[in-house]
Design a protein around this motif. Structure first.
Motif, PDB file in Angstrom:
ATOM      1  N   MET A 143       0.840  -1.172   0.000  1.00 26.07           N
ATOM      2  CA  MET A 143       0.000   0.000   0.000  1.00 26.07           C
ATOM      3  C   MET A 143       0.895   1.249   0.000  1.00 26.07           C
ATOM      4  SD  MET A 143      -2.728   1.438   2.820  1.00 26.07           S
ATOM      5  CE  MET A 143      -3.418  -0.132   3.099  1.00 26.07           C
ATOM      6  N   ALA A 144       0.549   2.198  -0.831  1.00 25.04           N
ATOM      7  CA  ALA A 144       1.344   3.417  -0.925  1.00 25.04           C
ATOM      8  C   ALA A 144       1.045   4.344   0.251  1.00 25.04           C
ATOM      9  CB  ALA A 144       1.052   4.138  -2.229  1.00 25.04           C
ATOM     10  N   SER A 145       2.086   4.931   0.780  1.00 28.90           N
ATOM     11  CA  SER A 145       1.900   5.931   1.828  1.00 28.90           C
ATOM     12  C   SER A 145       1.597   7.266   1.166  1.00 28.90           C
ATOM     13  CB  SER A 145       3.156   6.029   2.691  1.00 28.90           C
ATOM     14  OG  SER A 145       4.188   6.653   1.960  1.00 28.90           O
ATOM     15  N   ASP A 146       1.224   8.240   1.970  1.00 28.85           N
ATOM     16  CA  ASP A 146       0.932   9.565   1.419  1.00 28.85           C
ATOM     17  C   ASP A 146       2.137  10.151   0.687  1.00 28.85           C
ATOM     18  OD1 ASP A 146      -1.660   9.515   2.288  1.00 28.85           O
ATOM     19  OD2 ASP A 146      -1.256  10.616   4.131  1.00 28.85           O
ATOM     20  N   ARG A 147       3.333   9.862   1.178  1.00 28.03           N
ATOM     21  CA  ARG A 147       4.515  10.468   0.540  1.00 28.03           C
ATOM     22  C   ARG A 147       4.926   9.750  -0.744  1.00 28.03           C
ATOM     23  NH1 ARG A 147       9.906   8.917   4.005  1.00 28.03           N
ATOM     24  NH2 ARG A 147       9.985   6.851   3.172  1.00 28.03           N
ATOM     25  N   THR A 148       4.421   8.537  -0.987  1.00 23.65           N
ATOM     26  CA  THR A 148       4.781   7.828  -2.227  1.00 23.65           C
ATOM     27  C   THR A 148       3.620   7.730  -3.205  1.00 23.65           C
ATOM     28  OG1 THR A 148       4.281   5.657  -1.270  1.00 23.65           O
ATOM     29  CG2 THR A 148       6.556   6.451  -1.099  1.00 23.65           C
ATOM     30  N   ARG A 149       2.426   8.095  -2.784  1.00 23.53           N
ATOM     31  CA  ARG A 149       1.257   8.039  -3.672  1.00 23.53           C
ATOM     32  C   ARG A 149       1.475   8.984  -4.844  1.00 23.53           C
ATOM     33  NH1 ARG A 149      -2.356   8.306  -0.007  1.00 23.53           N
ATOM     34  NH2 ARG A 149      -2.649   6.071   0.060  1.00 23.53           N
ATOM     35  N   GLY A 150       1.246   8.497  -6.030  1.00 29.37           N
ATOM     36  CA  GLY A 150       1.380   9.315  -7.228  1.00 29.37           C
ATOM     37  C   GLY A 150       2.766   9.319  -7.844  1.00 29.37           C
ATOM     38  N   ASP A 155       8.503  -6.761  -3.227  1.00 28.14           N
ATOM     39  CA  ASP A 155       7.517  -6.549  -2.169  1.00 28.14           C
ATOM     40  C   ASP A 155       7.313  -5.054  -1.987  1.00 28.14           C
ATOM     41  OD1 ASP A 155       5.819  -6.577  -0.030  1.00 28.14           O
ATOM     42  OD2 ASP A 155       7.153  -7.703   1.298  1.00 28.14           O
ATOM     43  N   THR A 156       6.515  -4.485  -2.859  1.00 28.26           N
ATOM     44  CA  THR A 156       6.320  -3.029  -2.851  1.00 28.26           C
ATOM     45  C   THR A 156       5.456  -2.550  -1.691  1.00 28.26           C
ATOM     46  OG1 THR A 156       4.449  -3.218  -4.376  1.00 28.26           O
ATOM     47  CG2 THR A 156       6.641  -2.883  -5.342  1.00 28.26           C
TER      48      THR A 156
END
Length: 67
Positions: free
Chosen positions: A1-8, A45-46
């Protein structure tokens, strides 16, 4: 799951990952973030957290690989 800092972020993996020369398919993915920081994560394992390095540290690391 992407964190807020890696989303996008747009992630990319080395073109040599899983190459037919028999190299290990273990690889990292990188994404460029704001202010030139480089996000690094495990491509297998992203969901696990990665780490971030500054642009100078990344340039130093890549320069060492080219030698």
């Amino acid at each position: 799951m992407a964190s807020d800092r890696t989303r996008g972020l747009v992630w990319r993996k080395s073109s040599r990952s899983g190459s037919p020369q028999g190299w290990d398919s273990s690889c990292v993915e990188i994404a460029l973030g704001p202010a030139g920081v480089v996000h690094v994560r495990d491509s297998k394992d992203t969901s696990r957290p990665g780490f971030v390095v500054g642009p100078g540290a990344w340039e130093f690391f890549v320069g060492g690989l080219k030698r």
